[in-house]
Motif scaffolding. Structure first.
Motif, PDB file in Angstrom:
ATOM      1  N   ILE A 189      60.792 -77.377  18.941  1.00  0.00           N
ATOM      2  CA  ILE A 189      59.946 -77.112  17.769  1.00  0.00           C
ATOM      3  C   ILE A 189      60.196 -75.726  17.170  1.00  0.00           C
ATOM      4  O   ILE A 189      60.165 -75.566  15.940  1.00  0.00           O
ATOM      5  CB  ILE A 189      58.463 -77.302  18.113  1.00  0.00           C
ATOM      6  CG1 ILE A 189      58.199 -78.766  18.503  1.00  0.00           C
ATOM      7  CG2 ILE A 189      57.574 -76.936  16.934  1.00  0.00           C
ATOM      8  CD1 ILE A 189      58.467 -79.755  17.384  1.00  0.00           C
ATOM      9  N   PRO A 190      60.458 -74.682  17.968  1.00  0.00           N
ATOM     10  CA  PRO A 190      60.796 -73.391  17.345  1.00  0.00           C
ATOM     11  C   PRO A 190      62.003 -73.476  16.415  1.00  0.00           C
ATOM     12  O   PRO A 190      62.026 -72.825  15.369  1.00  0.00           O
ATOM     13  CB  PRO A 190      61.077 -72.487  18.560  1.00  0.00           C
ATOM     14  CG  PRO A 190      60.191 -73.036  19.629  1.00  0.00           C
ATOM     15  CD  PRO A 190      60.249 -74.527  19.429  1.00  0.00           C
ATOM     16  N   MET A 193      60.725 -74.965  13.126  1.00  0.00           N
ATOM     17  CA  MET A 193      59.964 -74.033  12.297  1.00  0.00           C
ATOM     18  C   MET A 193      60.848 -72.937  11.723  1.00  0.00           C
ATOM     19  O   MET A 193      60.660 -72.500  10.587  1.00  0.00           O
ATOM     20  CB  MET A 193      58.814 -73.452  13.114  1.00  0.00           C
ATOM     21  CG  MET A 193      57.847 -74.511  13.628  1.00  0.00           C
ATOM     22  SD  MET A 193      56.278 -73.864  14.200  1.00  0.00           S
ATOM     23  CE  MET A 193      55.448 -73.544  12.646  1.00  0.00           C
ATOM     24  N   MET A 232      51.436 -77.705   3.063  1.00  0.00           N
ATOM     25  CA  MET A 232      51.297 -77.482   4.493  1.00  0.00           C
ATOM     26  C   MET A 232      49.847 -77.660   4.925  1.00  0.00           C
ATOM     27  O   MET A 232      49.548 -78.312   5.937  1.00  0.00           O
ATOM     28  CB  MET A 232      51.777 -76.075   4.872  1.00  0.00           C
ATOM     29  CG  MET A 232      51.532 -75.714   6.344  1.00  0.00           C
ATOM     30  SD  MET A 232      52.188 -74.111   6.814  1.00  0.00           S
ATOM     31  CE  MET A 232      51.328 -73.002   5.698  1.00  0.00           C
ATOM     32  N   LEU A 236      48.279 -80.661   7.419  1.00  0.00           N
ATOM     33  CA  LEU A 236      47.573 -80.350   8.658  1.00  0.00           C
ATOM     34  C   LEU A 236      46.181 -80.975   8.688  1.00  0.00           C
ATOM     35  O   LEU A 236      45.718 -81.449   9.736  1.00  0.00           O
ATOM     36  CB  LEU A 236      47.470 -78.832   8.829  1.00  0.00           C
ATOM     37  CG  LEU A 236      48.791 -78.097   9.076  1.00  0.00           C
ATOM     38  CD1 LEU A 236      48.556 -76.592   9.143  1.00  0.00           C
ATOM     39  CD2 LEU A 236      49.456 -78.586  10.354  1.00  0.00           C
ATOM     40  N   HIS A 245      44.887 -83.633  15.952  1.00  0.00           N
ATOM     41  CA  HIS A 245      45.488 -82.315  16.180  1.00  0.00           C
ATOM     42  C   HIS A 245      46.389 -81.928  15.009  1.00  0.00           C
ATOM     43  O   HIS A 245      47.233 -82.728  14.586  1.00  0.00           O
ATOM     44  CB  HIS A 245      46.334 -82.309  17.457  1.00  0.00           C
ATOM     45  CG  HIS A 245      45.591 -82.667  18.691  1.00  0.00           C
ATOM     46  ND1 HIS A 245      44.770 -81.779  19.360  1.00  0.00           N
ATOM     47  CD2 HIS A 245      45.523 -83.836  19.370  1.00  0.00           C
ATOM     48  CE1 HIS A 245      44.241 -82.381  20.412  1.00  0.00           C
ATOM     49  NE2 HIS A 245      44.681 -83.630  20.444  1.00  0.00           N
ATOM     50  N   THR A 247      49.645 -80.056  14.018  1.00  0.00           N
ATOM     51  CA  THR A 247      50.807 -79.717  14.832  1.00  0.00           C
ATOM     52  C   THR A 247      51.753 -78.748  14.135  1.00  0.00           C
ATOM     53  O   THR A 247      51.749 -78.621  12.906  1.00  0.00           O
ATOM     54  CB  THR A 247      51.599 -80.990  15.188  1.00  0.00           C
ATOM     55  OG1 THR A 247      52.169 -81.541  13.988  1.00  0.00           O
ATOM     56  CG2 THR A 247      50.695 -82.031  15.858  1.00  0.00           C
ATOM     57  N   SER A 248      52.584 -78.100  14.938  1.00  0.00           N
ATOM     58  CA  SER A 248      53.615 -77.211  14.386  1.00  0.00           C
ATOM     59  C   SER A 248      54.623 -78.002  13.576  1.00  0.00           C
ATOM     60  O   SER A 248      55.067 -77.559  12.505  1.00  0.00           O
ATOM     61  CB  SER A 248      54.329 -76.479  15.528  1.00  0.00           C
ATOM     62  OG  SER A 248      53.416 -75.739  16.307  1.00  0.00           O
ATOM     63  N   LEU A 249      55.009 -79.165  14.087  1.00  0.00           N
ATOM     64  CA  LEU A 249      55.928 -80.019  13.345  1.00  0.00           C
ATOM     65  C   LEU A 249      55.312 -80.428  12.010  1.00  0.00           C
ATOM     66  O   LEU A 249      56.008 -80.486  10.989  1.00  0.00           O
ATOM     67  CB  LEU A 249      56.268 -81.262  14.171  1.00  0.00           C
ATOM     68  CG  LEU A 249      57.209 -82.280  13.513  1.00  0.00           C
ATOM     69  CD1 LEU A 249      58.565 -81.652  13.207  1.00  0.00           C
ATOM     70  CD2 LEU A 249      57.376 -83.504  14.409  1.00  0.00           C
ATOM     71  N   ALA A 251      53.158 -78.660  10.250  1.00  0.00           N
ATOM     72  CA  ALA A 251      53.185 -77.501   9.355  1.00  0.00           C
ATOM     73  C   ALA A 251      54.558 -77.352   8.706  1.00  0.00           C
ATOM     74  O   ALA A 251      54.671 -77.139   7.489  1.00  0.00           O
ATOM     75  CB  ALA A 251      52.830 -76.239  10.133  1.00  0.00           C
ATOM     76  N   ALA A 252      55.617 -77.489   9.515  1.00  0.00           N
ATOM     77  CA  ALA A 252      56.972 -77.375   8.979  1.00  0.00           C
ATOM     78  C   ALA A 252      57.273 -78.503   7.997  1.00  0.00           C
ATOM     79  O   ALA A 252      57.841 -78.278   6.924  1.00  0.00           O
ATOM     80  CB  ALA A 252      57.987 -77.387  10.125  1.00  0.00           C
TER      81      ALA A 252
END
Length: 444
Positions: A189-190, A193, A232, A236, A245, A247-249, A251-252
């Protein structure tokens, strides 16, 4: 020049974005599909690609491939910079398609697909919209239905790539374990992002690079900030409501959905409208990406849901929120009636028809000859190994590495142990009766 460099950076960023979204054993292949797109299209564009997007057209569909073959006639002209800038758009457009067929495509088949698709699909669309063709100002479509608005590529880039992605997914079929195997989740995931962040950065060149005035550039810049920011947030919120939830994914992906939606309209809507467009695009694309499970098509990295879905929203939204220009009525919300919406719908239909039909022919031709999909065994083992003989992560190799950050301490300890062993051996030789006992102690 700076804007062109920003857009070129978006393709390696897309590689990171896609590479992180796929499995670890397919991440290099995913990144390579973006990189090789830059290599192939960069050459095609110099030879005949740019020539097909400008100049005197053939039936208003594409330019003469040999008019500026090799770009020799542009040397000493400012148009050479225009050719370089437009090349970066072609590169990322075809690279976008690759995410839909992650984990299962032959690299050689992809390398064959790229130049043909650029020649048959992208170049004609770019000519029709931006180069004086059917949908350009004064073109046959615009004359009948009204001026089509696509400032930075809602049809040429987003809808065309999203449509092509859907067609290739149907040709190649689903991954083994699609919708069932939890191992298909993103492995990094990093990376995702980071890739999304660089894409957002590069998108300011993508949208604002063609601005003709400071005032227009300012509007585009703010809209390119506002729409993805709003998208974004709405993505979310929808995730939280539907799945519990944010998620980071998510948001991206929301950022990318907003960027896609604002692309065709970045110079033609107000900042407030850009926020509204982003909110709609983020929420809608969040729902769109789940349709692959409902309808059973394996759009691996959500290219169809985000790029086709977001491209349709952004392109058609101009029929409602386009600002009036030079005294002419804008979209429906500005009293312009349905004229702009009709023009946008016609542009969408032409784009989907051309990209869909041409991609089907190209994809099936490759699939039936050299084969577009790897074997079941190669897919299970990972396409990084089968296609490139590489792996992204070589953790096991660390155990066999000659390098050790504490090497000098280890060497000193080994030297001391060797000296002790030699002394013990000498003592054992002098006292044979105790040899076995001393030998055991020295090894201990």
């Amino acid at each position: 020049m700076f804007s062109a460099a920003l857009v070129l950076l978006m393709t390696p960023a897309l590689g990171l974005f896609y590479g992180g979204m796929t499995r670890a054993k397919a991440s290099l292949n995913m990144i390579m599909m973006s990189f090789v797109s830059a290599g192939i299209v960069g050459v095609v564009w110099v030879l005949w690609g740019y020539s097909m997007t400008t100049g005197k057209g053939v039936l208003g569909v594409f330019g003469d491939p040999f008019a500026n073959f090799g770009l020799a006639k542009l040397m000493g002209s400012p148009d050479l910079l225009k050719a370089g800038f437009s090349a970066t758009f072609a590169i990322i457009t075809v690279a976008l398609i690759s995410g839909a067929i992650a984990d299962r495509a032959k690299f050689t088949a992809w390398a064959l697909f790229v130049p043909v698709w650029i020649t048959v699909v992208y170049c004609p669309l770019a000519f029709m919209v931006w180069g004086g063709g059917l949908m350009s100002a004064g073109g046959p479509v615009s004359s009948v239905f009204g001026q089509v608005i696509d400032f930075a590529g809602g049809t040429v880039v987003e809808i065309s790539s999203g449509t092509a992605a859907l067609v290739l997914v149907l040709i190649l079929g689903n991954r083994h374990g699609f919708g069932k195997d939890p191992a298909h989740r993103p492995h990094n995931i990093p990376f995702v992002m980071l890739g999304a962040g660089i894409l957002w950065f590069g998108w300011f060149g993508f949208n604002a690079g063609a601005a003709t005035t400071v005032e227009q550039a300012g509007l585009i810049w703010v809209n390119t900030l506002a729409a993805p920011a709003a998208a974004m947030l709405s993505w979310l919120v929808v995730e939280k409501i539907r799945h519990g939830h944010p998620t980071s994914l998510g948001a991206a992906s929301g950022v990318v959905a907003g960027l896609v939606a604002i692309t065709p309209s970045c110079a033609n809507v107000s900042p407030l409208a850009a926020v509204g467009l982003g909110l709609v695009a983020g929420a809608a694309c969040c729902v769109f990406v789940d349709l692959k499970y409902k309808f059973g098509f394996d759009d691996s990295l959500d290219v169809v849901g985000v790029h086709l879905g977001g491209g349709l929203i952004g392109t058609l939204a101009l029929g409602f929120i386009a600002l009036p220009v030079d005294g002419q009525a804008g979209g429906l919300f500005y009293g312009g009636g349905l004229h702009q919406l009709i023009a946008q719908i016609v542009a969408v239909l032409i784009t989907v028809a051309l990209s869909g039909l041409a991609t089907a022919v190209i994809g099936l031709a490759i699939h039936k000859t050299v084969g577009f999909r790897v074997s079941h065994e190669a897919e299970v083992a990972g396409v990084d190994r089968s296609e490139h003989a590489e792996t992204a992560y070589e953790f096991d190799g660390l155990a066999h590495s000659r390098f050790n950050p504490f090497g000098h301490h280890v060497q000193a300890h080994q030297a001391h142990a060797s000296a002790a062993h030699a002394a013990a051996s000498h003592t054992a030789a002098a006292q044979p009766a105790h040899r076995e006992h001393v030998k055991e102690d020295s090894f201990a």
